[in-house]
Design a protein around this motif. Sequence first.
Motif, mmCIF file in Angstrom:
data_model
loop_
_atom_site.group_PDB
_atom_site.id
_atom_site.type_symbol
_atom_site.label_atom_id
_atom_site.label_comp_id
_atom_site.label_asym_id
_atom_site.label_seq_id
_atom_site.Cartn_x
_atom_site.Cartn_y
_atom_site.Cartn_z
ATOM 1 N N ASP A 24 -7.729 -22.286 54.615
ATOM 2 C CA ASP A 24 -7.644 -23.019 53.658
ATOM 3 C C ASP A 24 -8.175 -24.624 54.218
ATOM 4 O O ASP A 24 -8.766 -25.479 53.806
ATOM 5 C CB ASP A 24 -6.102 -23.288 53.332
ATOM 6 C CG ASP A 24 -5.689 -22.237 52.307
ATOM 7 O OD1 ASP A 24 -6.642 -21.616 51.663
ATOM 8 O OD2 ASP A 24 -4.427 -22.048 52.001
ATOM 9 N N MET A 25 -7.732 -25.018 55.603
ATOM 10 C CA MET A 25 -8.051 -26.124 55.949
ATOM 11 C C MET A 25 -9.483 -25.989 56.615
ATOM 12 O O MET A 25 -10.192 -27.248 56.387
ATOM 13 C CB MET A 25 -7.267 -26.320 57.411
ATOM 14 C CG MET A 25 -7.371 -27.612 58.009
ATOM 15 S SD MET A 25 -6.065 -27.768 59.364
ATOM 16 C CE MET A 25 -4.797 -28.045 58.342
ATOM 17 N N ALA A 26 -10.145 -24.950 56.952
ATOM 18 C CA ALA A 26 -11.622 -24.656 57.196
ATOM 19 C C ALA A 26 -12.469 -25.307 56.005
ATOM 20 O O ALA A 26 -13.452 -25.692 56.299
ATOM 21 C CB ALA A 26 -11.645 -23.251 57.637
ATOM 22 N N LYS A 27 -11.908 -24.400 54.879
ATOM 23 C CA LYS A 27 -12.596 -24.706 53.603
ATOM 24 C C LYS A 27 -12.956 -26.084 53.637
ATOM 25 O O LYS A 27 -13.944 -26.716 52.769
ATOM 26 C CB LYS A 27 -11.993 -24.000 52.428
ATOM 27 C CG LYS A 27 -12.851 -24.092 51.146
ATOM 28 C CD LYS A 27 -12.135 -23.229 49.828
ATOM 29 C CE LYS A 27 -13.020 -23.438 48.829
ATOM 30 N NZ LYS A 27 -12.340 -22.736 47.762
ATOM 31 N N ARG A 28 -11.988 -26.996 53.635
ATOM 32 C CA ARG A 28 -11.832 -28.388 53.255
ATOM 33 C C ARG A 28 -13.033 -29.024 54.167
ATOM 34 O O ARG A 28 -13.600 -29.965 53.927
ATOM 35 C CB ARG A 28 -10.529 -29.134 53.356
ATOM 36 C CG ARG A 28 -9.543 -28.584 52.011
ATOM 37 C CD ARG A 28 -8.364 -29.631 52.291
ATOM 38 N NE ARG A 28 -7.463 -29.311 53.237
ATOM 39 C CZ ARG A 28 -6.517 -28.394 53.171
ATOM 40 N NH1 ARG A 28 -6.129 -27.669 52.073
ATOM 41 N NH2 ARG A 28 -5.633 -28.284 54.192
ATOM 42 N N GLN A 29 -12.648 -28.638 55.515
ATOM 43 C CA GLN A 29 -13.644 -29.110 56.297
ATOM 44 C C GLN A 29 -15.111 -28.966 56.125
ATOM 45 O O GLN A 29 -15.962 -29.659 56.439
ATOM 46 C CB GLN A 29 -13.187 -28.821 58.027
ATOM 47 C CG GLN A 29 -11.873 -29.061 58.514
ATOM 48 C CD GLN A 29 -11.712 -30.546 58.371
ATOM 49 O OE1 GLN A 29 -12.619 -31.268 59.046
ATOM 50 N NE2 GLN A 29 -10.544 -31.088 58.130
ATOM 51 N N LEU B 244 -16.617 -18.542 54.687
ATOM 52 C CA LEU B 244 -15.350 -18.070 55.467
ATOM 53 C C LEU B 244 -14.931 -16.823 54.852
ATOM 54 O O LEU B 244 -14.881 -16.454 53.735
ATOM 55 C CB LEU B 244 -14.192 -19.320 55.176
ATOM 56 C CG LEU B 244 -14.721 -20.529 55.652
ATOM 57 C CD1 LEU B 244 -13.865 -21.625 55.112
ATOM 58 C CD2 LEU B 244 -14.790 -20.605 57.171
ATOM 59 N N GLN B 245 -14.383 -15.858 55.716
ATOM 60 C CA GLN B 245 -13.820 -14.688 55.246
ATOM 61 C C GLN B 245 -12.495 -14.362 55.982
ATOM 62 O O GLN B 245 -12.184 -14.559 57.146
ATOM 63 C CB GLN B 245 -14.877 -13.451 55.770
ATOM 64 C CG GLN B 245 -15.965 -13.478 54.984
ATOM 65 C CD GLN B 245 -15.627 -12.937 53.566
ATOM 66 O OE1 GLN B 245 -14.730 -12.144 53.382
ATOM 67 N NE2 GLN B 245 -16.698 -13.109 52.603
ATOM 68 N N HIS B 246 -11.489 -13.809 55.277
ATOM 69 C CA HIS B 246 -10.200 -13.504 55.947
ATOM 70 C C HIS B 246 -10.194 -12.092 56.265
ATOM 71 O O HIS B 246 -10.417 -10.924 55.901
ATOM 72 C CB HIS B 246 -9.047 -13.661 54.812
ATOM 73 C CG HIS B 246 -7.748 -13.334 55.083
ATOM 74 N ND1 HIS B 246 -7.141 -11.958 54.940
ATOM 75 C CD2 HIS B 246 -6.922 -13.888 56.177
ATOM 76 C CE1 HIS B 246 -6.023 -12.014 55.463
ATOM 77 N NE2 HIS B 246 -5.634 -13.203 56.139
#
Length: 210
Positions: free
Chosen positions: A70-75, A87-89
């Motif tokens: 979630d944080m990575a997507k914002r960055q 991004l992949q989980h």
Amino acid sequence: MDTMDEAILYLDMNHEQINRVFTDDLFAGGAVGPRVMELGCGPALIAIEIARRDDALQVMGIDMSVEMLDMAKRQVDIAGLLDRVMLQHADVKAMDEFEEGMADTVACNSVIHHLENPIAGLRTAIRLVKSNGRVFIRDLYRPVTEPEIEKLVEIHGEGEPEAAQQLLRQSLHASLTLEEARELASECGISAECVNMTSDRHWTLDWTKA
């Protein structure tokens, strides 16, 4: 990083120099991309740094922490790279659903020491990289004595909150020695010469898949 508070603590720590040096060394060591996969991408700061170096690169960041992603997507959004950083989980220890040889470069920074079975992470990287592609893994080095660990915490945790210093201390305790890292590489068919100390607290594996 199982909670948003822990993810925020990690993001707030000063990783700028470490991330820059990691990326500098990655590009200085040989060809990179065009398809790059970062295992354990966290807040995607290194994935962003890699994408910024070359407009032709497509970077996929993998992490098992939903909070980190979630944080990575914002960055990534703030960096304006949503079109080139995906991004992949997933759990780096078990990525069977990902195609073998799908990446030209597999990179990984300070993730191995988090794994209960480190060799599983290395085997994943080897499986995902294509023939003649690179695996570039950097992780913390475990000093022999407690005073050496405390000295590294003092040097590299300076100015950080106590919780962040404790995180570094725990990570150093959980890390591999250089000899252990080389043994890990050898078990996977990688020459021990590909694993070297690259700072006072890091070892690095840089290997091209035959």
